[in-house]
Design a protein around this motif. Structure first.
Motif, PDB file in Angstrom:
ATOM      1  N   ALA A 111       4.218  -6.189   2.440  1.00  0.00           N
ATOM      2  CA  ALA A 111       4.183  -5.432   1.212  1.00  0.00           C
ATOM      3  C   ALA A 111       3.040  -4.478   1.222  1.00  0.00           C
ATOM      4  O   ALA A 111       2.280  -4.759   1.724  1.00  0.00           O
ATOM      5  CB  ALA A 111       4.091  -6.339   0.003  1.00  0.00           C
ATOM      6  N   CYS A 112       3.118  -3.476   0.438  1.00  0.00           N
ATOM      7  CA  CYS A 112       1.912  -2.635   0.507  1.00  0.00           C
ATOM      8  C   CYS A 112       0.851  -2.968  -0.666  1.00  0.00           C
ATOM      9  O   CYS A 112       1.532  -3.110  -1.783  1.00  0.00           O
ATOM     10  CB  CYS A 112       2.264  -0.997   0.403  1.00  0.00           C
ATOM     11  N   THR A 113      -0.351  -3.197  -0.386  1.00  0.00           N
ATOM     12  CA  THR A 113      -1.209  -3.625  -1.378  1.00  0.00           C
ATOM     13  C   THR A 113      -1.854  -2.435  -2.221  1.00  0.00           C
ATOM     14  O   THR A 113      -2.394  -2.417  -3.300  1.00  0.00           O
ATOM     15  CB  THR A 113      -2.595  -4.475  -0.916  1.00  0.00           C
ATOM     16  N   TRP A 114      -1.363  -1.145  -1.723  1.00  0.00           N
ATOM     17  CA  TRP A 114      -2.019   0.083  -2.460  1.00  0.00           C
ATOM     18  C   TRP A 114      -0.902   0.597  -3.353  1.00  0.00           C
ATOM     19  O   TRP A 114      -1.195   0.816  -4.700  1.00  0.00           O
ATOM     20  CB  TRP A 114      -2.003   1.206  -1.388  1.00  0.00           C
ATOM     21  N   CYS A 115       0.472   0.621  -3.138  1.00  0.00           N
ATOM     22  CA  CYS A 115       1.342   1.080  -3.931  1.00  0.00           C
ATOM     23  C   CYS A 115       2.420   0.192  -4.512  1.00  0.00           C
ATOM     24  O   CYS A 115       3.387   0.177  -5.110  1.00  0.00           O
ATOM     25  CB  CYS A 115       2.338   2.453  -3.318  1.00  0.00           C
ATOM     26  N   ASN A 116       2.262  -1.289  -4.059  1.00  0.00           N
ATOM     27  CA  ASN A 116       2.964  -2.153  -4.499  1.00  0.00           C
ATOM     28  C   ASN A 116       4.366  -2.240  -3.870  1.00  0.00           C
ATOM     29  O   ASN A 116       5.203  -2.843  -4.449  1.00  0.00           O
ATOM     30  CB  ASN A 116       2.945  -2.274  -5.895  1.00  0.00           C
ATOM     31  N   PRO A 142      10.021   1.577   1.641  1.00  0.00           N
ATOM     32  CA  PRO A 142       9.225   2.542   2.024  1.00  0.00           C
ATOM     33  C   PRO A 142       7.872   2.529   1.043  1.00  0.00           C
ATOM     34  O   PRO A 142       7.974   2.275  -0.314  1.00  0.00           O
ATOM     35  CB  PRO A 142       9.431   3.676   2.110  1.00  0.00           C
ATOM     36  N   CYS A 143       6.747   2.991   1.573  1.00  0.00           N
ATOM     37  CA  CYS A 143       5.559   3.181   0.457  1.00  0.00           C
ATOM     38  C   CYS A 143       5.904   4.315  -0.667  1.00  0.00           C
ATOM     39  O   CYS A 143       6.919   5.080  -0.240  1.00  0.00           O
ATOM     40  CB  CYS A 143       4.359   3.728   1.183  1.00  0.00           C
ATOM     41  N   ARG A 144       5.365   4.340  -1.700  1.00  0.00           N
ATOM     42  CA  ARG A 144       5.789   5.532  -2.526  1.00  0.00           C
ATOM     43  C   ARG A 144       4.450   6.338  -3.153  1.00  0.00           C
ATOM     44  O   ARG A 144       3.700   5.842  -3.332  1.00  0.00           O
ATOM     45  CB  ARG A 144       6.491   4.812  -3.672  1.00  0.00           C
ATOM     46  N   PRO A 203       3.752   5.190   5.717  1.00  0.00           N
ATOM     47  CA  PRO A 203       3.139   4.037   4.976  1.00  0.00           C
ATOM     48  C   PRO A 203       1.585   4.282   4.636  1.00  0.00           C
ATOM     49  O   PRO A 203       0.999   5.152   5.601  1.00  0.00           O
ATOM     50  CB  PRO A 203       3.212   2.911   5.782  1.00  0.00           C
ATOM     51  N   HIS A 204       1.285   3.659   3.672  1.00  0.00           N
ATOM     52  CA  HIS A 204      -0.279   3.761   3.324  1.00  0.00           C
ATOM     53  C   HIS A 204      -1.033   3.043   4.603  1.00  0.00           C
ATOM     54  O   HIS A 204      -0.661   2.001   5.054  1.00  0.00           O
ATOM     55  CB  HIS A 204      -0.512   3.016   2.011  1.00  0.00           C
ATOM     56  N   PRO A 205      -2.359   3.640   4.850  1.00  0.00           N
ATOM     57  CA  PRO A 205      -3.084   3.083   5.819  1.00  0.00           C
ATOM     58  C   PRO A 205      -3.401   1.694   5.922  1.00  0.00           C
ATOM     59  O   PRO A 205      -3.239   0.799   6.809  1.00  0.00           O
ATOM     60  CB  PRO A 205      -4.414   3.923   5.969  1.00  0.00           C
TER      61      PRO A 205
HETATM   62 ZN    ZN Z   1       2.113   2.018   0.288  1.00  0.00          ZN
END
Ligand code: ZN
Length: 240
Positions: A185-190, A196-198, A217-219
């Motif tokens: 999971a992405c911790t930046w955009c959840n 995909p990242c959003r 995707p976020h870094p």
């Molecule tokens: Zn993200």
């Protein structure tokens, strides 16, 4: 070796071992004919083989006068060794002219024989790589492709790739056994696992917030996925 190459080899060995010099023209011609006959199936140079060096080594080590067999025997030993290392793995991409759906497969067999012959005659190095059909690396690729779901023939997948870039990218990463950001999971955009990242987009007219899928995707997600990937790989290596 061609008669010209044999003559050059003879001249070289006579220089190294003057006892081999012949004053008699007829005797020299006889010897040349004999060497030509006995060395006709031995190349002058090939992969990892040099007849002149073999002759030189013999003269350097042995007190006996060199015979054609002192060159041909090492060649046949070299050839047997090369063939024992040649596993014969056929690389289809090296033969784009061969139709894989050919009815008889004759072209494939002919190409296989040509390759073997080229290795046996020293024109090319032996192929020592077996196809990757087993082992932890292949199993891991299988597992990831299976996790991505539903098999699709590669040609179809390729044709569709530009309509589903995200999926194509994930399949590429799986095949290369590289870290896939979407496995975490992405911790930046959840964005949850597999999505995909959003990016947040605010509509200037009504100030409503919408989310748009981002192609990259976020870094931080890439970092997290890489760490998870390396951790899994370490666990697998510890078990292997
Ligand atoms: Zn993200």
């Amino acid at each position: 070796m061609t008669p010209r190459e044999v003559a050059a080899l003879l001249a070289y060995v006579v220089k190294l071992d003057p006892r081999l010099a012949l004053d008699d023209q007829a005797a020299a011609a006889d010897r040349l004919a004999q060497w030509c006959d006995l060395l006709s199936d031995v190349p002058a140079t090939a992969h990892g083989w040099d007849a002149a060096r073999t002759a030189r080594d013999h003269i350097a080590r042995s007190p006996y006068r060199i015979q054609p067999s002192d060159v041909s025997r090492p060649w046949h030993a070299h050839k047997a060794n090369t063939m024992s290392r040649h596993v014969g793995t056929f690389e289809p991409t090296a033969h784009p002219e061969i139709d894989p759906d050919d009815d008889t497969g004759n072209a494939y067999v002919a190409a296989l024989r040509r390759e073997r012959l080229a290795v046996a005659s020293g024109q090319r190095a032996p192929t020592t790589h077996r196809a990757l059909t087993a082992g932890p690396a292949a199993a891991e690729v299988e597992r990831r492709l299976a996790a991505l779901g539903e098999y699709m023939p590669p040609t179809v997948a390729q044709a569709l790739a530009r309509y589903r870039p995200q999926r194509a990218e994930r399949e590429r990463l799986a095949r290369e056994d590289a870290p896939d950001p979407l496995t975490v999971a992405c911790t930046w955009c959840n964005a949850p696992e597999g999505e995909p990242c959003r990016r947040r987009a605010i509509n200037p007219r009504n100030q409503q917030t919408r989310y748009r899928a981002s192609s990259k995707p976020h870094p931080c997600r890439v970092e997290d996925a890489t760490a998870a990937y390396l951790a899994r790989r370490n666990r697998q290596e510890a078990h292997a």
